[in-house]
Scaffold this motif. Structure first.
Motif: not given
Lengths: 388, 162
Positions: A223-224, A227-229
């Motif tokens: 989930d972005v 994982d890539d906040p």
């Protein structure tokens, strides 16, 4: 061997696709895909417009998840400029995004219920979806195309009345969603049509690049937001919902539980909402740079890539929507399944509507072709199942 | 050393000066440049050895004499590595990577449609986005065609979008 052409879909719905299904008996043997029926040339159009004008174009890439697109867009432009929006703006972005996800997932839940002939659930869900639509209208002035984002922040602030009404609405939505989950888990008509239908194994989900709830329903914990906040997601912790079901049923449950998770994120963001400005002023011209921006749209990983050239217009703007990413995985799910399951499997990736407007049946033995509409294919599916 | 720096170091150790201008723009964003002939080798390495198991997209850009291609690959849905390479506009050809990353097949079709790059070895480069009767040799995202010209073309030639 019979070839069945599914689509292209109604142009009023976005991302129509055409699937050429090669079938043997009741089984789908192979799938070929063709999209682009409403290709509007937005990437090219963006090269001809200023960064501010492009906000309006980005808003209109998608009618359902318009906020996801503008969030992705403004983040890309902010990175090109090297600016950060104020903290309050980041939280308002999270709140709008999660309300949008709730509306999108509820819309999908209704569509999925309709595809399997469970119209009672469809009516209930869409009635309750009005609650979140009203909340979005309350904070943005619009039911769709909210226009909340701008380069350097957001355009509208939240006041205490907004906060109260959102919290009240969320309480109702939470109770209703829990009720649906209970209903879905026990309802034989849902279970019969969705369990073990449209299988996508975890390994295949990764191999074919599935994103969003489609991947998470195959046990891929990605989930972005986690994982890539971006925005304020690093300050509003949440559970990434997954299921090991790998079928259409798992896709329903994952999205339904994500509605509950979105409700929690919104509450958390409202609680932590910092005071202060909601936007900063930015320059219209952007020096040469590039940026890659990602957002977890309701349908999964959304990616924008931007390159600036020193003027007030981008040199290149690239958009990759989650539905495109899910198409290879969708083809994998369809192969080996029944023709009768095509509507629910197509709907399973939530391709914004999964509306098959026109279905062309080519019978090679009788050398004739026949156009089916979606309703006919749906009816075929329901009748075929009722005879089993 | 951050994970991003580790990845850059590993790429440099493995490929030396064949990996050019590595740049960590910010957390979770890496950009590098390579030659087209090294594309398959580099992508195979980052996928199998470094764990970049997801391809997010392939971006194509008209940069004058050349078409620039950017392969965006992701590590654990977190770190995005953008690998850039160029092909000459006169003969825009490059090897397919659809056998390395499955979804690349559909992204190559998209770039083939819009910028006219031929991905050698891709089994299906049929139109994905443009109409079936779109005139050959017209690539909408190249800079030599303006938005207005394209619109005129659509209206005049009776491109029906079917």
């Amino acid at each position: 061997m019979v070839k069945i052409v599914v689509g292209p879909q109604h142009p009023a719905l976005k991302e129509p696709e055409r699937f050429l299904l090669e079938t043997e008996g009741e089984y789908v043997k192979n799938v070929r895909v063709r999209i682009g029926y409403i290709h509007r040339g937005i990437e090219k159009a963006m090269e001809n417009r200023t960064y501010i004008q492009n906000l309006y174009l980005a808003e209109r890439i998608c009618g359902i998840c318009s906020d996801a697109h503008t969030t992705c867009y403004v983040q890309a432009v902010e990175e090109l400029l090297g600016v950060e929006p104020p903290p309050r703006a980041k939280f308002i972005r999270v709140i709008t995004a999660e309300l949008e996800r709730i509306h999108s997932h509820m819309l999908w839940l209704g569509v999925a219920a309709h595809e399997i002939g469970f119209d009672t659930l469809f009516m209930y869900v869409w009635r309750d979806r009005e609650i979140v639509m009203d909340l979005l209208e309350l904070i943005s002035g619009n039911r769709v195309n909210y226009a909340m984002n701008t380069i350097g922040g957001v355009r509208r602030d939240l006041n205490s009345e907004h906060v109260d009404k959102i919290l009240k609405g969320l309480n109702v939505l939470e109770a209703r969603t829990k009720e649906y989950i209970k209903m879905i888990e026990k309802e034989p008509s849902v279970l019969k049509r969705t369990v073990d239908v449209g299988i996508l194994s975890k390994a295949d989900a990764i191999k074919y690049g599935a994103v969003g709830p489609t991947a998470r329903a195959s046990g891929v914990k990605r989930d972005v937001r986690a994982d890539d906040p971006y925005a304020a997601y690093d300050e509003t912790p949440f559970n990434v919902i997954t299921s090991d079901g790998c079928d259409c049923f798992a896709r329903i449950i994952v999205r339904a539980e994500e509605i509950l998770e979105s409700i929690n994120i919104t509450r958390e963001a409202l609680k932590k909402l910092p005071d202060g400005e909601i936007k900063i002023r930015v320059k219209p011209r952007i020096p040469p740079a590039e940026a890659l921006s990602r957002v977890e749209a309701p349908r999964g990983e959304l990616m924008h890539y931007a390159r600036s050239n020193g003027t007030d217009k981008p040199e290149r703007y690239k958009v990759r929507t989650p539905t495109l990413a899910n198409i290879p995985a969708l083809c994998k799910m369809l192969v080996g399944g029944y023709i009768a399951d095509v509507p629910i499997v197509l709907a399973g990736i939530d391709p914004c509507f999964a509306c098959m407007d026109r279905v062309l049946i080519v019978d090679h033995e009788k050398k004739k072709s026949e156009v089916w509409d979606l309703e006919k294919l749906r009816r075929y599916g329901r009748e075929w199942y009722s005879k089993r | 050393m951050s994970r991003e720096e580790e990845f850059v170091k590993k790429l440099e150790e493995r490929f030396g000066r064949r990996v050019r201008d590595p740049r960590i723009q910010r957390a979770r964003r890496i950009f590098v440049e390579i030659d087209g002939k090294d594309l398959r080798e580099v992508l195979t390495y980052v996928k199998n050895e470094l764990g970049f198991d997801h391809i997010s997209a392939i971006t194509g850009l008209d940069v004058g004499e050349d078409i620039e291609l950017i392969y965006h690959v992701a590590y654990e849905n977190s770190i995005e590595l953008s690998i850039k390479t160029k092909v000459s506009k006169k003969d825009p050809r490059i090897d397919t990577v659809a056998d390395i990353y499955d979804p690349a097949g559909i992204y190559e079709r998209e770039v083939h449609d819009l910028l006219g790059v031929v991905f050698e070895g891709n089994p299906d480069l049929s139109p994905l986005l443009l109409p079936d009767d779109w005139p050959s040799g017209v690539y909408p995202l190249r800079k030599d065609k303006s938005f207005e010209e394209l619109r005129e073309l659509v209206e005049k030639s009776g491109v029906s979008g079917k």
